[in-house]
Design an enzyme around this catalytic site. Structure first.
Site, PDB file in Angstrom:
ATOM      1  N   ASP A   1      70.366  -9.768  51.130  1.00 29.06           N
ATOM      2  CA  ASP A   1      70.302  -8.348  51.447  1.00 29.06           C
ATOM      3  C   ASP A   1      69.993  -7.521  50.193  1.00 29.06           C
ATOM      4  O   ASP A   1      70.608  -6.478  49.939  1.00 29.06           O
ATOM      5  CB  ASP A   1      71.601  -7.852  52.095  1.00 29.06           C
TER       6      ASP A   1
ATOM      7  N   SER B   1      74.063   2.695  51.799  1.00 25.41           N
ATOM      8  CA  SER B   1      73.540   1.350  51.556  1.00 25.41           C
ATOM      9  C   SER B   1      72.489   1.350  50.456  1.00 25.41           C
ATOM     10  O   SER B   1      71.575   2.179  50.452  1.00 25.41           O
ATOM     11  CB  SER B   1      72.918   0.781  52.845  1.00 25.41           C
TER      12      SER B   1
ATOM     13  N   HIS C   1      67.995  -4.267  54.000  1.00 25.35           N
ATOM     14  CA  HIS C   1      67.989  -3.613  55.314  1.00 25.35           C
ATOM     15  C   HIS C   1      67.606  -2.137  55.232  1.00 25.35           C
ATOM     16  O   HIS C   1      67.271  -1.525  56.241  1.00 25.35           O
ATOM     17  CB  HIS C   1      69.346  -3.795  56.023  1.00 25.35           C
TER      18      HIS C   1
END
Length: 552
Positions: free
Chosen positions: A314, A396, A281
């Site tokens: 992911d 992230s 992402h």
């Protein structure tokens, strides 16, 4: 400083003046003040003379060397003429200086001294001059070496102690006498001891303060450290040591999509060829068309491109277009051996603040997490490591390290206060989730080889509802397809629509997302044991995992 003596009510001790710095000089004539001169009763005072057994000595009284025929009567301690000394110094200094009182002219040898207090009382018959008459002056003012015998001052012996009670005579019992004079002598001795102790304490305090003043260069009371933080050596096992070693291998990723969308995330050096491991992402907006760059902790920036990405996991792999020489990959740990309570260190760029280091612990393992990338309706599923290290948007894709500096996970999601999991702009509330590095490594290797992800599957569609008591196999699959793939792993194991899977090996399954997260921690071809319920009965089945290539 004055000392006040406390007495016992009902047996009061006469007031004793505080010990003067020099011996008081008795006056040769009584004080003319009327309140200080009282008529003395004929004979010994009732409070000062008591019947004592033969051979005893009243404490505080000093027997004369020879009983005079007609001794002079002097006032008792309490009734002596008051005299306030003004000389300063020790008793010895006082006796040796010009402050020594001049004795009055001695009386005629054949004539007894005149008593200013009246006629001398006759001793009672058979008393043998005992008890003796009181001394001419209070006991603590007895004559010293400076007083000449016969000079009219003191008792003429010149050998008694200057400040204390007279030395005990043979046969004297120090616990026998409890009269007022004994108390007065004891009190004087205690007062002198207190003054001496106070003087010593004050001298020591002055000496210590003087040494402290002389040993300091100024009036400041601050303390300087021996070394500055830059000079200190930090062991490799400390947070500072781990961070110093890991930061040069962590990058801040800037993703700018062709449509103007973009964001900031984190990644880390995976190998010496220049591959960077991060979240899908983070790069999704610029994966198809856009620009990607990676900036190292020293500020050097390099262009990057996508090698492969797995939306379901992911996970994404980038490669620097012109990687610098001497890249140092972060060491990879074993996420299977992680225990709850282990220390964690997270490195990232929360809200764009690059090279941020936070710490915490592993607060849970095998946490089922489903999160989306915000650009599609498809979710990612993981059996995550939960940590309370502060993780925020921008962290992230960054590494989650253990205490040795090895990567045990990729920071991917946080729990927001709104109740959802994902990458919203909510701040950290102490619930962060990381993809176990064992799983991420498998995915990364596959992406580097083929550019496409490979997913292990059981060949059955399960419900995503979370309150089914397990992972229930749906009545039918997507777009009307069978929920159990014909001749697939689940069909071969005997599973049917409506079965509820409650365990994956020894892990309890409470929902469909939990089952998918556990399956994706494995590799295609592995054998697993599923426990399921059908018509109220519990059964088990051994399933060999199949595979699916690419995101669909």
């Amino acid at each position: 400083m004055s000392t006040e003596n406390e007495g016992t009510e009902g047996n009061a001790v006469p007031a004793v003046p505080s010990v003067p710095p020099a011996p008081p000089v008795p006056a040769t004539t009584p004080d003319p003040a009327a309140e200080n001169v009282r008529d003395e009763p004929k004979g010994p005072a009732a409070d000062d003379v008591r019947d004592e057994p033969a051979g005893t000595t009243v404490a505080g009284a000093t027997p004369p060397a020879a009983a005079p025929t007609a001794p002079p009567v002097t006032p008792t301690h309490a009734d002596a003429p008051r005299h306030t000394p003004t000389a300063q110094g020790t008793p010895q200094d006082h006796a040796a200086t010009a402050h020594t009182p001049q004795p009055p002219t001695p009386p005629h040898p054949h004539q007894p001294p005149h008593s200013p207090y009246g006629a001398v009382p006759e001793p009672p018959a058979g008393a043998a001059s005992w008890p003796p008459p009181p001394p001419a002056v209070p006991s603590y003012a007895g004559g010293g070496a400076a007083h000449t015998p016969g000079g009219g001052v003191g008792n003429g012996s010149g050998g008694g102690p200057v400040w204390g009670a007279p030395p005990p005579q043979p046969g004297h019992n120090p616990t026998h006498g409890t009269g007022k004079r004994g108390a007065g002598g004891l009190i004087a001795a205690v007062a002198v001891a207190a003054l001496v102790a106070g003087g010593i304490g004050g001298a020591l305090g002055f000496w210590a303060a003087d040494r402290n003043d002389n040993g300091s260069s100024g009036s400041s009371t601050t303390v300087s450290a021996s070394d500055s933080p830059r000079d200190l050596k930090r062991p490799a096992g400390t947070v500072a040591g781990v961070a110093a070693k890991a930061l040069p291998s962590v990058v801040t990723i800037d993703a700018q999509g062709g449509d103007g969308e973009g964001g900031t995330g984190t990644g880390f050096v995976y190998d010496k060829e220049g591959h960077i491991l991060t979240n899908n992402h983070v790069v999704a907006s610029a994966a198809e068309s856009g620009e990607l760059s990676a900036t190292f902790s020293d500020g050097k920036k390099y262009a990057a491109e996508v090698v492969g990405r797995a939306q379901g996991y992911d996970v994404a792999v980038l490669k620097l277009k012109n990687p610098p020489a001497g890249l140092t990959p972060l060491p990879l740990g074993n996420s299977e051996s992680v225990a709850v309570g282990d220390s964690t260190i997270a490195i990232g760029a929360p809200f764009g603040l690059s090279n941020t280091v936070t710490t915490g612990i592993i607060s849970a393992k095998n946490r089922p997490v489903a999160s989306g990338d915000g650009s599609s309706s498809k979710n990612s599923y993981m059996s995550a490591l939960q940590t309370d290290a502060s993780i925020n948007p921008g962290n992230s894709g960054g590494p989650l390290l253990d205490a040795t500096g090895a990567v045990i996970g990729i920071n991917s999601a946080i729990q927001s206060t709104g109740g959802g999991l994902g990458q919203s702009q909510a701040g950290s509330i102490g619930l962060g989730f990381a993809i176990p590095i064992n799983q991420a490594k498998n995915v990364a290797e596959q992406l580097i080889k083929t550019g496409k992800p490979v997913y292990p599957v059981i060949g059955a569609t399960v419900s995503m509802e979370e309150k089914t008591g397990g992972a229930a196999i749906s009545p039918e699959g997507a777009a009307g397809t069978p929920s159990v793939t014909p001749n697939g792993p689940a069909a071969k194991a005997g599973l049917k629509p409506g079965d509820v899977i409650t365990k994956f090996n020894d892990t309890v399954i409470d929902s469909g997302p939990t089952l998918i997260g556990e399956i994706w921690t494995r590799k295609p071809g592995e054998k697993v044991t599923l426990t399921y319920e059908r018509d109220g009965k519990t059964s088990t089945a051994e399933v060999t995992l199949g595979q699916r290539e690419g995101d669909s």
